[in-house]
Scaffold this active site. Structure first.
Site, PDB file in Angstrom:
ATOM      1  N   SER A 135      31.066   9.624  38.648  1.00  0.00           N
ATOM      2  CA  SER A 135      31.422   8.680  37.098  1.00  0.00           C
ATOM      3  C   SER A 135      31.940   9.372  36.450  1.00  0.00           C
ATOM      4  CB  SER A 135      30.499   6.862  37.234  1.00  0.00           C
ATOM      5  OG  SER A 135      30.015   6.734  35.590  1.00  0.00           O
ATOM      6  N   LYS A 161      34.974   7.206  39.270  1.00  0.00           N
ATOM      7  CA  LYS A 161      35.418   5.799  38.635  1.00  0.00           C
ATOM      8  C   LYS A 161      35.393   6.040  37.088  1.00  0.00           C
ATOM      9  CE  LYS A 161      30.623   3.641  37.373  1.00  0.00           C
ATOM     10  NZ  LYS A 161      29.408   3.601  37.427  1.00  0.00           N
ATOM     11  N   LYS A 163      34.961   5.385  32.890  1.00  0.00           N
ATOM     12  CA  LYS A 163      34.544   3.914  32.101  1.00  0.00           C
ATOM     13  C   LYS A 163      35.410   3.523  31.257  1.00  0.00           C
ATOM     14  CE  LYS A 163      30.081   4.417  33.041  1.00  0.00           C
ATOM     15  NZ  LYS A 163      29.144   2.755  33.679  1.00  0.00           N
ATOM     16  N   ASP A 188      34.503   1.055  35.350  1.00  0.00           N
ATOM     17  CA  ASP A 188      33.328   0.469  35.186  1.00  0.00           C
ATOM     18  C   ASP A 188      33.221   0.434  33.212  1.00  0.00           C
ATOM     19  OD1 ASP A 188      30.888  -0.739  34.599  1.00  0.00           O
ATOM     20  OD2 ASP A 188      29.899   1.056  35.345  1.00  0.00           O
ATOM     21  N   GLU A 213      34.438  -2.917  37.841  1.00  0.00           N
ATOM     22  CA  GLU A 213      32.746  -2.929  37.454  1.00  0.00           C
ATOM     23  C   GLU A 213      32.520  -4.088  36.233  1.00  0.00           C
ATOM     24  OE1 GLU A 213      30.875   0.658  38.318  1.00  0.00           O
ATOM     25  OE2 GLU A 213      28.695   0.043  38.003  1.00  0.00           O
ATOM     26  N   ASP A 238      27.162  -5.010  38.109  1.00  0.00           N
ATOM     27  CA  ASP A 238      26.149  -3.975  38.141  1.00  0.00           C
ATOM     28  C   ASP A 238      25.068  -4.287  37.992  1.00  0.00           C
ATOM     29  OD1 ASP A 238      24.500  -2.254  37.706  1.00  0.00           O
ATOM     30  OD2 ASP A 238      26.533  -1.360  36.986  1.00  0.00           O
ATOM     31  N   LYS A 262      21.348  -0.899  42.730  1.00  0.00           N
ATOM     32  CA  LYS A 262      20.847   0.231  42.321  1.00  0.00           C
ATOM     33  C   LYS A 262      19.489  -0.331  42.324  1.00  0.00           C
ATOM     34  CE  LYS A 262      23.921   0.884  37.958  1.00  0.00           C
ATOM     35  NZ  LYS A 262      23.873   1.321  36.454  1.00  0.00           N
ATOM     36  N   GLY A 290      24.221   4.812  40.076  1.00  0.00           N
ATOM     37  CA  GLY A 290      22.664   5.728  40.255  1.00  0.00           C
ATOM     38  C   GLY A 290      22.783   5.258  38.191  1.00  0.00           C
TER      39      GLY A 290
HETATM   40  O1  OSB Z   1      27.583   1.524  34.716  1.00  0.00           O
HETATM   41  O2  OSB Z   1      26.924   1.959  36.367  1.00  0.00           O
HETATM   42  C1  OSB Z   1      26.371   2.515  35.476  1.00  0.00           C
HETATM   43  C2  OSB Z   1      25.388   5.694  34.209  1.00  0.00           C
HETATM   44  C3  OSB Z   1      24.448   5.011  32.953  1.00  0.00           C
HETATM   45  C4  OSB Z   1      24.205   3.497  32.668  1.00  0.00           C
HETATM   46  C5  OSB Z   1      25.097   2.880  33.698  1.00  0.00           C
HETATM   47  C6  OSB Z   1      25.656   3.518  34.181  1.00  0.00           C
HETATM   48  C7  OSB Z   1      26.195   4.488  34.952  1.00  0.00           C
HETATM   49  C8  OSB Z   1      26.725   5.410  35.621  1.00  0.00           C
HETATM   50  C9  OSB Z   1      26.909   6.840  36.324  1.00  0.00           C
HETATM   51  O3  OSB Z   1      27.895   4.447  36.005  1.00  0.00           O
HETATM   52  C10 OSB Z   1      25.972   7.180  37.593  1.00  0.00           C
HETATM   53  C11 OSB Z   1      25.415   7.874  37.945  1.00  0.00           C
HETATM   54  O4  OSB Z   1      26.123   8.803  38.512  1.00  0.00           O
HETATM   55  O5  OSB Z   1      24.552   8.605  37.829  1.00  0.00           O
HETATM   56 MG    MG Z   2      27.945   0.012  36.216  1.00  0.00          MG
END
Ligand code: OSB
Ligand code: MG
Length: 371
Positions: A135, A161, A163, A188, A213, A238, A262, A290
């Site tokens: 991510s 992924k 953001k 996401d 997402e 999510d 999660k 995560g």
């Molecule tokens: O929305 O998936 C999410 C990290 C912190 C809070 C929310 C998210 C995320 C990530 C990274 O997208 C997830 C990871 O690599 O641990």
């Molecule tokens: Mg997410």
């Protein structure tokens, strides 16, 4: 088993690169480790809260309070017969899933160590390796993001992924797609849009994304269903999915086609497994998300991702994508084939390096048993 001692450890870990999402930017991850002891065996879990209530309402301070003042006292002198949902003990506390999850993970690890089995086996996992994804956060410039994607592709990640947020979306996705035409790619939004942005979001349809997402508000399943009806790209939820019941509702009204699971968001490994089971039965693909966990939480995520419904690469990346030095040994690594080998040794399958934990500790407190 009765818990002899339960400890909370507040850590602050510098990330190798600041991570920015639509709700904010973090340079250091704060988290809570949960360590329990019984009969000379330990168990480790993680409540991967953050310093600020951006992703969820839970923070280090709220989770510490709930763990110390409500959850830990409830376990005093309680006989725990097997690893399993601790909802039966914690039903009197509404919400606060990340606080609950840390304890449930530690109990699972304890039983796995006692039985000499990896946690994945106790959960019912089957495969020996899982596909790794990554991510990537919002950057100052598109070129910086392209550099990050380049690096991730070179390391073998099987899915990327990125953001997004308003004004960091269509143009950015187009640039990544142009440079990497065949890369399995998704975005996401962390709830940064409203249904009135539907026309704008439809522009993402041309990039062949695996999914988008959490585009809209977590509480708004209905608007997600309306958005999905007019979108080719599958919607993945999510933040909206806090329980098994939420998943049932979301699937029923077609608010999404994919779910990100999660364990910390839903209250622990067994709640996550129940969620997985309903999705598996209904043919909804899931993947393991995560929350920038340390190696402890990540080891639990790897175990969860060995369940058969986890058919898509998740946000489970190598330790070095997050940390200069993880608190577990060996670190999590991704092979040249883009896979992470699920450990076969007892418990987490990684050693928690106490000296590294101490180095990053802001606060440590015994909340059950003698200090
Ligand atoms: O929305 O998936 C999410 C990290 C912190 C809070 C929310 C998210 C995320 C990530 C990274 O997208 C997830 C990871 O690599 O641990
Ligand atoms: Mg997410």
């Amino acid at each position: 088993m009765k818990i002899d001692r339960l400890e909370l450890i507040h850590l602050r870990m510098p990330l190798v690169r600041p991570f920015e999402t639509s709700f904010g930017r973090v340079a250091e991850k704060e988290t809570i480790l949960v360590r329990l002891e019984s009969g000379g065996i330990e168990g480790w879990g993680e409540s991967p809260v953050a310093a600020a209530p951006g992703y969820s309402y839970e923070t280090v301070q709220t989770a510490w309070h709930i763990l110390r003042d409500f959850l830990a006292p409830r376990l005093k002198d309680v006989e725990i017969a097997r690893p399993g949902p601790i909802a039966e003990f914690f039903g009197f506390v509404r919400g606060h899933p990340m606080a609950k999850a840390g304890i449930e993970m530690a109990i699972l690890d304890w039983f796995a160590r006692k039985d000499g089995l990896p946690i994945s086996k106790l959960l019912g996992g089957r495969v020996e390796e899982i596909p790794a994804g990554v991510s990537l956060g919002i950057e100052a410039r598109i070129d910086d993001l392209l550099g990050q994607v380049e690096q991730a592709a070179a390391r073998g990640y099987r899915r990327i992924k990125i953001k997004i947020k308003p004004r960091w979306d269509v143009e950015v996705t187009a640039a990544v797609r142009k440079r990497f035409p065949a890369m399995p790619l998704m975005v996401d939004a962390n709830a940064a849009y409203a249904l009135s942005d539907a026309d704008h979001l439809r522009r993402l349809d041309e990039f062949g994304l695996l999914m988008i997402e959490q585009p809209l508000d977590p509480d708004d399943l209905l608007d997600h269903a309306k958005l999905q009806a007019g979108l080719k790209t599958p919607v993945c939820l999510d933040e909206s999915i806090k329980s098994y019941a939420d998943a049932r509702r979301a699937i029923e009204i077609k608010a999404c086609r994919v779910i990100n699971i999660k364990q910390a968001r839903v209250g622990g490994p067994f709640a996550a497994k129940a969620l997985h089971d309903v999705c598996f039965a209904k043919g909804i693909p899931v993947w393991c998300g995560g929350l920038l966990e340390t190696g402890v939480g990540r080891a639990h995520n790897i175990a969860l991702a060995t369940l058969p419904g986890f058919t898509l690469p998740g946000d489970i990346s190598a330790s070095d994508r997050y940390w200069k030095e993880d608190i577990i040994d060996p670190p999590v690594t991704v092979g040249a084939n883009g896979m992470i080998a699920a450990p076969t040794s007892p418990g987490l399958g990684y050693t928690v390096v106490e000296s590294r934990v101490r180095q990053r500790t802001l606060r440590r407190e015994t909340v059950l048993g003698s200090p």
